[in-house]
Design an enzyme around this catalytic site. Structure first.
Site, short mmCIF file in Angstrom:
data_model
loop_
_atom_site.label_atom_id
_atom_site.label_comp_id
_atom_site.label_asym_id
_atom_site.label_seq_id
_atom_site.Cartn_x
_atom_site.Cartn_y
_atom_site.Cartn_z
N HIS A 65 -12.19 8.24 40.99
CA HIS A 65 -12.43 6.84 40.60
C HIS A 65 -13.87 6.70 40.16
O HIS A 65 -14.76 7.33 40.73
CB HIS A 65 -12.14 5.89 41.77
CG HIS A 65 -11.93 4.49 41.31
ND1 HIS A 65 -12.98 3.63 41.12
CD2 HIS A 65 -10.81 3.84 40.97
CE1 HIS A 65 -12.50 2.48 40.68
NE2 HIS A 65 -11.18 2.57 40.59
N ASP A 114 -3.29 4.53 42.51
CA ASP A 114 -2.08 4.95 41.81
C ASP A 114 -1.37 6.11 42.50
O ASP A 114 -0.26 6.46 42.12
CB ASP A 114 -2.44 5.39 40.37
CG ASP A 114 -2.88 4.20 39.54
OD1 ASP A 114 -2.27 3.14 39.71
OD2 ASP A 114 -3.80 4.35 38.74
N1 CMC Z 1 -8.67 15.94 38.74
C1 CMC Z 1 -9.55 16.97 38.59
N2 CMC Z 1 -10.86 16.80 38.29
C2 CMC Z 1 -11.31 15.56 38.15
C3 CMC Z 1 -10.46 14.45 38.31
C4 CMC Z 1 -9.10 14.67 38.62
N3 CMC Z 1 -8.26 13.64 38.76
N4 CMC Z 1 -11.18 13.31 38.10
C5 CMC Z 1 -12.43 13.69 37.83
N5 CMC Z 1 -12.52 15.06 37.87
C6 CMC Z 1 -13.73 15.88 37.69
C7 CMC Z 1 -14.13 15.95 36.22
O1 CMC Z 1 -13.57 17.07 35.59
C8 CMC Z 1 -15.64 16.04 36.34
O2 CMC Z 1 -15.95 17.35 36.74
P1 CMC Z 1 -17.32 18.04 36.17
O3 CMC Z 1 -18.43 17.22 36.75
O4 CMC Z 1 -17.28 19.43 36.67
O5 CMC Z 1 -17.26 17.95 34.68
C9 CMC Z 1 -15.96 15.14 37.54
O6 CMC Z 1 -14.78 15.17 38.36
C10 CMC Z 1 -16.31 13.70 37.18
O7 CMC Z 1 -15.25 13.20 36.34
P2 CMC Z 1 -15.43 12.06 35.25
O8 CMC Z 1 -14.32 12.16 34.27
O9 CMC Z 1 -16.84 12.08 34.73
O10 CMC Z 1 -15.29 10.77 36.15
P3 CMC Z 1 -15.10 9.30 35.62
O11 CMC Z 1 -15.77 8.40 36.58
O12 CMC Z 1 -15.53 9.17 34.19
O13 CMC Z 1 -13.51 9.09 35.62
C11 CMC Z 1 -11.30 8.71 36.35
C12 CMC Z 1 -12.81 8.44 36.62
C13 CMC Z 1 -10.50 7.82 37.29
C14 CMC Z 1 -10.96 8.34 34.90
C15 CMC Z 1 -11.02 10.21 36.62
O14 CMC Z 1 -11.29 10.52 37.98
C16 CMC Z 1 -9.59 10.61 36.27
O15 CMC Z 1 -9.31 10.96 35.13
N6 CMC Z 1 -8.63 10.54 37.25
C17 CMC Z 1 -7.24 10.81 36.97
C18 CMC Z 1 -6.59 9.57 36.36
C19 CMC Z 1 -6.38 8.48 37.38
O16 CMC Z 1 -5.89 8.70 38.48
N7 CMC Z 1 -6.71 7.23 36.97
C20 CMC Z 1 -6.50 6.05 37.80
C21 CMC Z 1 -7.79 5.44 38.26
S1 CMC Z 1 -7.56 4.23 39.60
C22 CMC Z 1 -6.67 2.93 38.90
C23 CMC Z 1 -7.44 2.18 37.87
O17 CMC Z 1 -8.18 1.29 38.24
O18 CMC Z 1 -7.28 2.50 36.68
#
Ligand code: CMC
Length: 422
Positions: free
Chosen positions: A300, A357
């Site tokens: 998140h 989720d």
């Molecule tokens: N599985 C594996 N690795 C992950 C995941 C995941 N679900 N989420 C983040 N990472 C890793 C990512 O690869 C990165 O690693 P590195 O630093 O080595 O490059 C690090 O964690 C930070 O990720 P980010 O993409 O910069 O984080 P963000 O804050 O931009 O994204 C997120 C947040 C929710 C989009 C992301 O965690 C994600 O894609 N999660 C899966 C989709 C999901 O469950 N979304 C629902 C969110 S909650 C409901 C809502 O409000 O939408």
């Protein structure tokens, strides 16, 4: 703390500080470009406060979520979703008279114009219900004028009619007759009744389903400046009407990184089950930087310790499945995944925990809702939050159109040479 200082190319600039009621600190850079010629650069807006808001407070480090000051754990413990809608939109809990009038209004505006039923007929049978939902909400603007005197009524119409539109889109997808809303049912029971009743026989909504849906809707009701809410504010800042602004929020929610994740979680758990249940393989895949696979329902932008909604839903999933006598192997796989990731350095380092989720889809499945409807359920729950945020933005006296800047990295000026046709 009153000011922040920035030194740019040897020159010092001072900026006022904005402090929130929970001690959050913002640097007001409103005069930055005018004074220094520079702008801030923050792709993904992870460090950008786009507004002041008095609706929802989140402390991602502590796992705190409050609507209008009330902790989510208290609201989720016995309140009705309709009353949470009132709280979010009006800023305070209703008096007994306001409450009965509010519930009455929400019931009595749930019909959609008969002509709108024809719109559903135009969609192909396998149309995704999120596409139908966003276009139907946009279409409400063709029936209800955007007049200031009608704002409050339009908000009620939108809340009341969304559940009817959502249920009709499901009935359309399975080729069944539409079931009309009933004024004597709670919001969640009425939705389930429109989803699952058939004209041939009466349908009583089991209490366990009514309560489970009520809880899910409350947990999704608002989440401050997330992607879809920022979209609603962005569109609304141009002066676009409520229905148009919220239709765009529905589209933003649809994406798999946002609300669409609940559908993706179930598809991922099914894939793991069909692949022999080897969840370790998928954990390794999520860690493998050469693959673009992510564990859906994990991580998140704001929560960096735990998502309080996920804690409540994990317990609810156990309770609801037990009460319904459902034994879903996906719940076991989900719990195992959570257990391994909580001990895995990759996930610990990056502060990746199950989000809202992760367990919601397992409850929706047990309720009999098809996977494609899961993101629609998120939208149904988020509706009061979008409305409250849109209303707050419209009432802001110094409201300006939202218009970020950019750092241009394209070609510098060059001369146009016409292409010679052969
Ligand atoms: N599985 C594996 N690795 C992950 C995941 C995941 N679900 N989420 C983040 N990472 C890793 C990512 O690869 C990165 O690693 P590195 O630093 O080595 O490059 C690090 O964690 C930070 O990720 P980010 O993409 O910069 O984080 P963000 O804050 O931009 O994204 C997120 C947040 C929710 C989009 C992301 O965690 C994600 O894609 N999660 C899966 C989709 C999901 O469950 N979304 C629902 C969110 S909650 C409901 C809502 O409000 O939408």
């Amino acid at each position: 703390m009153k000011q922040a200082k920035l030194t740019l190319e040897g020159k010092e600039y001072e900026f006022p500080i904005v402090i929130g009621t929970e001690g959050e600190v913002g640097i007001d850079i409103g005069a930055l470009r005018q004074n220094s010629g520079a702008i801030t650069f923050d792709p993904g807006y992870g460090n950008t406060g786009s507004c002041r808001s008095a609706i929802t407070f989140i402390d991602g480090e502590q796992g705190i979520l409050r609507y209008r000051g009330y902790p989510i754990e208290e609201l989720a413990n016995g309140m009705r979703f309709t009353d949470v809608c009132y709280l979010l939109i009006h800023g305070h809990l209703p008096s007994p008279e306001q409450l009965s009038e509010w519930r009455h209004q929400l019931n009595h505006h749930s019909l959609i114009h008969e002509d709108m039923k024809k719109f559903f007929e135009g969609y192909p049978p396998n149309a995704h219900p999120m596409a139908i939902l966003s276009s139907m909400i946009g279409s409400l603007a063709t029936y209800y004028p955007d007049e200031e005197a009608l704002f409050d009524l339009n908000m009620i119409r939108l809340l009341a009619k969304t559940k009817t539109i959502a249920a009709f889109s499901y009935k359309k997808s399975i080729g069944q007759a539409y079931v009309y809303p009933r004024n004597d049912l709670t919001y969640s029971s009425d939705f389930l009744h429109m989803m699952f009743a058939v004209p041939a026989e009466p349908y009583g909504v089991p209490k366990v389903l009514d309560n489970a849906l009520n809880l899910l809707l409350i947990l999704h009701a608002d989440h401050e400046q997330n992607c879809s809410t920022s979209t609603v504010r962005m569109v609304g800042s141009s002066g676009a009407n409520l229905f148009a602004s919220i239709a765009s929020g529905v589209c933003a929610l649809w994406g798999p990184l946002h609300g669409g994740a609940n559908q993706e979680v179930i598809q991922m758990l099914e894939q793991i089950r069909d692949d022999g249940g080897d969840y370790n393989k998928y954990v390794d895949l999520a860690k493998d930087k050469t693959s673009d696979f992510r564990l859906m329902g994990f991580g998140h932008r704001v929560y960096k310790n735990f998502d309080p909604r996920a804690l409540i839903l994990k317990k609810a999933a156990d309770d609801v499945l037990n009460e319904l006598g459902v034994n879903d192997p996906l719940l076991e796989i989900a719990k195992n995944l959570e257990e391994i990731t909580l001990k895995d350095e990759f996930f610990i380092e990056r502060k990746l925990y199950p989000n809202v989720d992760f367990y919601s889809g397992i409850i929706y499945r047990a309720m009999g809702l098809p996977t494609e409807m899961f993101t629609v359920m998120f939208a149904l729950g988020r509706m009061p939050g979008w409305i409250a945020q849109w209303k707050e933005m419209r009432e802001e006296p110094s409201g300006r159109i939202n218009r970020p800047r950019q750092i241009y990295v394209g070609e510098q000026k060059r001369s146009y040479v016409p292409v010679k046709e052969r």
